[in-house]
Scaffold this motif. Structure first.
Motif, PDB file in Angstrom:
ATOM      1  N   PHE A 130       1.566  69.302  20.892  1.00  0.00           N
ATOM      2  CA  PHE A 130       1.331  68.747  21.999  1.00  0.00           C
ATOM      3  C   PHE A 130       0.959  67.100  21.518  1.00  0.00           C
ATOM      4  CE2 PHE A 130      -3.202  67.298  23.734  1.00  0.00           C
ATOM      5  CZ  PHE A 130      -2.491  67.522  25.576  1.00  0.00           C
ATOM      6  N   GLY A 131       1.190  66.825  22.913  1.00  0.00           N
ATOM      7  CA  GLY A 131       1.270  64.738  22.363  1.00  0.00           C
ATOM      8  C   GLY A 131       2.928  64.274  22.402  1.00  0.00           C
ATOM      9  N   SER A 132       3.522  65.660  21.984  1.00  0.00           N
ATOM     10  CA  SER A 132       5.362  64.546  21.953  1.00  0.00           C
ATOM     11  C   SER A 132       5.542  64.833  23.048  1.00  0.00           C
ATOM     12  CB  SER A 132       5.381  65.840  21.258  1.00  0.00           C
ATOM     13  OG  SER A 132       6.053  67.526  21.435  1.00  0.00           O
ATOM     14  N   LYS A 133       6.092  64.339  23.611  1.00  0.00           N
ATOM     15  CA  LYS A 133       8.088  64.419  24.500  1.00  0.00           C
ATOM     16  C   LYS A 133       8.590  65.823  24.500  1.00  0.00           C
ATOM     17  CE  LYS A 133       9.095  59.318  24.051  1.00  0.00           C
ATOM     18  NZ  LYS A 133      10.240  58.337  24.145  1.00  0.00           N
ATOM     19  N   GLU A 134       8.956  66.787  23.609  1.00  0.00           N
ATOM     20  CA  GLU A 134       9.036  67.872  23.521  1.00  0.00           C
ATOM     21  C   GLU A 134       8.537  69.026  23.960  1.00  0.00           C
ATOM     22  OE1 GLU A 134      11.445  65.458  20.148  1.00  0.00           O
ATOM     23  OE2 GLU A 134       9.439  65.867  20.318  1.00  0.00           O
TER      24      GLU A 134
ATOM     25  N   GLN B  24       6.324  68.627  26.294  1.00  0.00           N
ATOM     26  CA  GLN B  24       6.116  67.889  27.427  1.00  0.00           C
ATOM     27  C   GLN B  24       7.334  68.538  28.413  1.00  0.00           C
ATOM     28  OE1 GLN B  24       3.778  64.582  30.000  1.00  0.00           O
ATOM     29  NE2 GLN B  24       6.020  64.736  30.028  1.00  0.00           N
ATOM     30  N   PHE B  25       8.764  68.551  27.980  1.00  0.00           N
ATOM     31  CA  PHE B  25       9.230  69.126  28.677  1.00  0.00           C
ATOM     32  C   PHE B  25       9.981  70.035  28.292  1.00  0.00           C
ATOM     33  CE2 PHE B  25      14.172  70.537  27.636  1.00  0.00           C
ATOM     34  CZ  PHE B  25      14.601  70.522  28.995  1.00  0.00           C
ATOM     35  N   LEU B  26       9.775  71.035  26.837  1.00  0.00           N
ATOM     36  CA  LEU B  26       9.901  72.051  27.919  1.00  0.00           C
ATOM     37  C   LEU B  26       8.169  73.371  28.414  1.00  0.00           C
ATOM     38  CD1 LEU B  26      10.618  73.542  23.809  1.00  0.00           C
ATOM     39  CD2 LEU B  26      11.971  73.703  25.311  1.00  0.00           C
ATOM     40  N   GLU B  27       7.110  72.486  28.269  1.00  0.00           N
ATOM     41  CA  GLU B  27       5.863  73.149  28.731  1.00  0.00           C
ATOM     42  C   GLU B  27       6.293  73.016  30.676  1.00  0.00           C
ATOM     43  OE1 GLU B  27       1.215  74.165  28.752  1.00  0.00           O
ATOM     44  OE2 GLU B  27       2.793  72.227  27.035  1.00  0.00           O
ATOM     45  N   PHE B  28       6.628  71.419  30.304  1.00  0.00           N
ATOM     46  CA  PHE B  28       6.352  71.228  32.465  1.00  0.00           C
ATOM     47  C   PHE B  28       7.860  71.060  33.035  1.00  0.00           C
ATOM     48  CE2 PHE B  28       2.245  70.453  30.080  1.00  0.00           C
ATOM     49  CZ  PHE B  28       1.671  71.007  31.041  1.00  0.00           C
ATOM     50  N   GLY B  29       8.814  70.261  32.781  1.00  0.00           N
ATOM     51  CA  GLY B  29      10.232  70.658  32.904  1.00  0.00           C
ATOM     52  C   GLY B  29      10.255  69.271  33.114  1.00  0.00           C
ATOM     53  N   THR B  30      11.061  68.726  34.039  1.00  0.00           N
ATOM     54  CA  THR B  30      11.096  66.983  34.361  1.00  0.00           C
ATOM     55  C   THR B  30       9.853  67.141  35.601  1.00  0.00           C
ATOM     56  OG1 THR B  30      13.258  67.415  33.655  1.00  0.00           O
ATOM     57  CG2 THR B  30      12.822  65.484  35.429  1.00  0.00           C
ATOM     58  N   GLU B  31       9.858  65.244  35.358  1.00  0.00           N
ATOM     59  CA  GLU B  31       8.706  64.728  36.130  1.00  0.00           C
ATOM     60  C   GLU B  31       9.084  64.587  37.548  1.00  0.00           C
ATOM     61  OE1 GLU B  31       5.516  60.985  36.135  1.00  0.00           O
ATOM     62  OE2 GLU B  31       7.064  60.963  34.730  1.00  0.00           O
ATOM     63  N   GLY B  32       8.332  65.316  38.470  1.00  0.00           N
ATOM     64  CA  GLY B  32       9.146  64.465  39.978  1.00  0.00           C
ATOM     65  C   GLY B  32       9.992  65.623  40.197  1.00  0.00           C
TER      66      GLY B  32
ATOM     67  N   TYR C  57      -5.332  64.104  28.271  1.00  0.00           N
ATOM     68  CA  TYR C  57      -3.739  64.346  28.206  1.00  0.00           C
ATOM     69  C   TYR C  57      -3.335  63.347  27.181  1.00  0.00           C
ATOM     70  CZ  TYR C  57       0.984  65.805  28.796  1.00  0.00           C
ATOM     71  OH  TYR C  57       1.951  66.809  28.779  1.00  0.00           O
ATOM     72  N   PRO C  58      -2.717  62.887  26.615  1.00  0.00           N
ATOM     73  CA  PRO C  58      -2.010  62.000  25.953  1.00  0.00           C
ATOM     74  C   PRO C  58      -1.415  60.649  26.948  1.00  0.00           C
ATOM     75  CG  PRO C  58      -1.585  63.480  24.526  1.00  0.00           C
ATOM     76  CD  PRO C  58      -1.979  64.005  25.709  1.00  0.00           C
ATOM     77  N   GLU C  59      -1.842  59.620  26.459  1.00  0.00           N
ATOM     78  CA  GLU C  59      -0.551  58.618  27.368  1.00  0.00           C
ATOM     79  C   GLU C  59       0.158  58.392  27.369  1.00  0.00           C
ATOM     80  OE1 GLU C  59      -3.463  55.271  28.619  1.00  0.00           O
ATOM     81  OE2 GLU C  59      -4.948  56.142  29.449  1.00  0.00           O
ATOM     82  N   GLU C  60       0.434  57.753  25.810  1.00  0.00           N
ATOM     83  CA  GLU C  60       1.673  57.981  25.075  1.00  0.00           C
ATOM     84  C   GLU C  60       2.904  58.733  24.228  1.00  0.00           C
ATOM     85  OE1 GLU C  60       1.897  54.101  23.157  1.00  0.00           O
ATOM     86  OE2 GLU C  60       1.202  53.300  24.897  1.00  0.00           O
ATOM     87  N   LEU C  61       3.576  59.588  24.521  1.00  0.00           N
ATOM     88  CA  LEU C  61       4.079  60.785  23.676  1.00  0.00           C
ATOM     89  C   LEU C  61       5.475  60.701  22.826  1.00  0.00           C
ATOM     90  CD1 LEU C  61       4.763  62.933  27.296  1.00  0.00           C
ATOM     91  CD2 LEU C  61       2.963  63.070  25.861  1.00  0.00           C
TER      92      LEU C  61
ATOM     93  N   LEU D 107      10.004  80.258  31.309  1.00  0.00           N
ATOM     94  CA  LEU D 107      11.036  80.236  30.021  1.00  0.00           C
ATOM     95  C   LEU D 107       9.941  80.065  29.432  1.00  0.00           C
ATOM     96  CD1 LEU D 107      14.066  80.448  29.387  1.00  0.00           C
ATOM     97  CD2 LEU D 107      13.983  77.336  30.247  1.00  0.00           C
ATOM     98  N   TRP D 108       9.360  79.019  29.776  1.00  0.00           N
ATOM     99  CA  TRP D 108       8.109  78.451  28.704  1.00  0.00           C
ATOM    100  C   TRP D 108       7.537  79.265  28.139  1.00  0.00           C
ATOM    101  CZ3 TRP D 108       6.439  75.630  24.814  1.00  0.00           C
ATOM    102  CH2 TRP D 108       4.903  75.335  24.657  1.00  0.00           C
ATOM    103  N   SER D 109       6.925  80.142  28.794  1.00  0.00           N
ATOM    104  CA  SER D 109       6.022  81.608  28.323  1.00  0.00           C
ATOM    105  C   SER D 109       6.608  81.868  27.107  1.00  0.00           C
ATOM    106  CB  SER D 109       5.640  83.155  29.443  1.00  0.00           C
ATOM    107  OG  SER D 109       5.597  83.537  28.618  1.00  0.00           O
ATOM    108  N   GLY D 110       8.509  82.726  27.152  1.00  0.00           N
ATOM    109  CA  GLY D 110       8.951  83.375  25.920  1.00  0.00           C
ATOM    110  C   GLY D 110       9.600  82.379  25.144  1.00  0.00           C
ATOM    111  N   LEU D 111       9.288  80.832  25.460  1.00  0.00           N
ATOM    112  CA  LEU D 111       9.749  80.069  24.096  1.00  0.00           C
ATOM    113  C   LEU D 111       8.919  80.171  23.277  1.00  0.00           C
ATOM    114  CD1 LEU D 111      12.602  77.506  26.053  1.00  0.00           C
ATOM    115  CD2 LEU D 111      12.720  79.606  24.053  1.00  0.00           C
TER     116      LEU D 111
END
Length: 546
Positions: free
Chosen positions: A398-402, A404-412, A72-76, A436-440
């Motif tokens: 994959f590897g973008s901030k957008e 990661q947000f759509l697929e996994f949400g907010t860290e923590g 998984y990319p360390e920097e998005l 929601l990610w599945s639909g998007l």
């Protein structure tokens, strides 16, 4: 793509999967009927501009090899320059392949998606099965959603009329270099965009899918007794199937039509249609090569190597993981590997590479390249551009901030990183983000890539390397469907019934209820009932384009 059920996974990726016909568009007229096959040849596809700011470990190529990421990319990176929305309400009709998310009123992530997109997003989430019915009911209600996923091969009729009467022609916004205003959409290839062309116009954002098509994937524990799931001839394959069959174990699942489809690649059958020297087209199931494959599958059946179950059995993949079945047909190599890992994380599926059979040179059949496209409701230029910007955000790679947000949400809150640095959804993430990610992700997506994180268990990097290696073997013989990007009104009208009848006849022949001598007459009859017209319309479009 998010995981789908087995039946739908294959139904979206093969011409032998049938759907229930729907005739909801009676009020839109049929002014496009008979014109689509010629018009679809004349369209300038978007300029292909790959997203280069994210570097994969294994390089993709224009022939269909997937990009591969071993970690998984360390920097998005940021793939979208600004918030795409204008604060308005945006509605979407799409399908989900997992449990539905919590409703928006109880879903903090959904509200954060609103904030990131800059819109008030509502979603009609169809489920599996039932999307064609949900689609029909939504259209019949009259007020179309702003974004609407249109799948292939599900028997939904009169799509051309719906598009012309209710949807936005986006050609002016994405043809040629115009697509560069939407950089994530520009990263889609011409093969992707061809599947969104109807009547010479581009009608939506494609939903990219793995380039490679159906394969046999197998349980390695079953096949180790036969030195692996591989063969150099039909005799060797039959012998291996016999060797691993015995007791409460059988070599193959009993879904005969998929067996014939995959094994027809060994006999050199065309990918859905063969373009002949004179320009005419022959459907793959009416070829001698397909008939030879049908004969061979009948031979396999007589040898007793198929699991004694229903040709529509729904739990074949689970039985393969348990060792009762040796091999099943999967939509693509990565799907085979990931599915077995899901059902048994200790096992990585083997994949059968087509072997030469019957004096023919084997080929592999590319997939269509997408699972449909998402159309936009008619509106003024400002509105259409805004909706395209929303789709551009959803198509973040994959590897973008957008992404990661759509697929996994907010860290923590919605996810945490495991020891390997891979996001893992929390309970909240599974309830609020996953559905929601599945639909998007069904609405549109970045071009497919192999990701270690996508394979369950602890062998993700090995799985990426394995599937990439299989793709390298398949690409050497892979052939495309010559009708992709072309339109036939007769195909939309007749295909569903023809496919259902053909599947029924395959099942009857393999099971011994009917004779194989009935196969050719069946196709001779269908030549007069619609197949001939399909072939002529596709030929006309291909010739106009050349």
């Amino acid at each position: 793509m998010t995981s789908m059920s087995r039946r739908r996974f294959l139904g979206l990726s093969t011409a032998v999967a049938a759907g229930a016909a729907s005739t909801w568009l009676t009020g839109c007229g049929s002014s496009t009927a008979g014109k689509g096959e010629a018009a679809s040849a004349h369209v300038k596809l978007p300029t292909y501009q790959p997203f280069t700011r994210i570097k994969p470990d294994l390089q993709p190529n224009a022939k269909g090899l997937s990009a591969g990421f071993l970690s998984y990319p360390e920097e998005l990176v940021q793939s979208v320059a600004k918030k795409p929305g204008d604060g308005s309400k945006v509605s979407v009709l799409t399908e989900i392949w997992v449990q539905p998310p919590l409703p928006k009123s109880d879903n903090a992530h959904w509200k954060r998606v609103d904030e990131e997109l800059g819109v008030n997003l509502s979603a009609i989430l169809g489920t599996d099965p039932g999307y064609p019915e949900k689609f029909s009911a939504t259209v019949a209600a009259g007020d179309l959603p702003d974004l609407m996923w249109i799948p292939p091969n599900q028997g939904i009729q009169h799509i051309a009329q719906l598009l012309e009467s209710k949807c936005a022609d986006i050609s002016a916004y994405v043809s040629g270099d115009a697509v560069k205003d939407f950089p994530n959409l520009a990263a889609m290839t011409p093969e992707h965009w061809r599947t969104a062309v109807v009547n010479g116009k581009i009608w939506g954002a494609p939903v990219p899918y793995p380039a490679f098509g159906q394969v046999y994937g197998g349980n390695p524990k079953v096949w180790e007794a036969a030195d692996g799931l591989s063969a150099a001839s039909t005799d060797e394959f039959l012998a291996k199937c016999k060797e691993v069959t015995g007791g409460k174990q059988w070599a193959l699942e009993p879904i005969y039509v998929n067996a014939v489809s995959v094994l027809s690649q060994c006999f050199g059958a065309p990918n859905k249609w063969r373009k002949n020297k004179d320009g005419s087209l022959t459907f793959f199931q009416e070829t001698e090569e397909y008939l030879e494959a049908l004969n061979f599958v009948t031979k396999l059946k007589k040898a007793g190597v198929f699991y004694p179950g229903d040709p529509n059995m729904a739990d074949a993949y689970l039985k393969m993981a348990q060792g009762a079945i040796g091999a099943c047909v999967f939509a693509n190599p990565s799907g085979a590997r990931a599915n077995l890992r899901t059902n048994n994380p200790a096992l990585g599926a083997e994949v059968l590479v087509p072997f030469n059979a019957g004096g023919h040179r084997a080929n592999h059949h590319y997939h269509l390249g997408t699972i449909g496209f998402t159309a936009l409701k008619k509106g003024d230029e400002k509105r259409v551009r805004m909706l395209l910007s929303i789709l551009d955000y959803i198509a973040a790679p994959f590897g973008s901030k957008e992404r990661q947000f759509l697929e996994f949400g907010t860290e923590g809150t919605d996810f945490t990183f495991d020891k390997k640095g891979i996001p893992q959804r929390t309970k909240a993430g599974k309830q609020q983000v996953e559905g929601l990610w599945s639909g998007l992700n069904t609405t549109t997506a970045a071009p497919f890539s192999l990701q270690a994180a996508a394979f369950p268990g602890t062998h993700g990097a090995d799985d990426v390397r394995f599937v990439y290696g299989v793709e390298q073997k398949l690409v050497a013989s892979a052939v495309r469907n010559p009708t992709v990007g072309h339109y036939s009104d007769a195909y939309t009208e007749h295909y569903g019934r023809m496919s259902t009848e053909a599947t029924d006849l395959v099942n009857d022949i393999v099971s011994g209820r009917k004779k194989i001598s009935e196969w050719k007459p069946f196709w001779s009859q269908w030549r007069d009932k619609g197949l001939g017209q399909m072939a002529r319309e596709f030929q006309k479009s291909i010739e106009a384009n050349s």
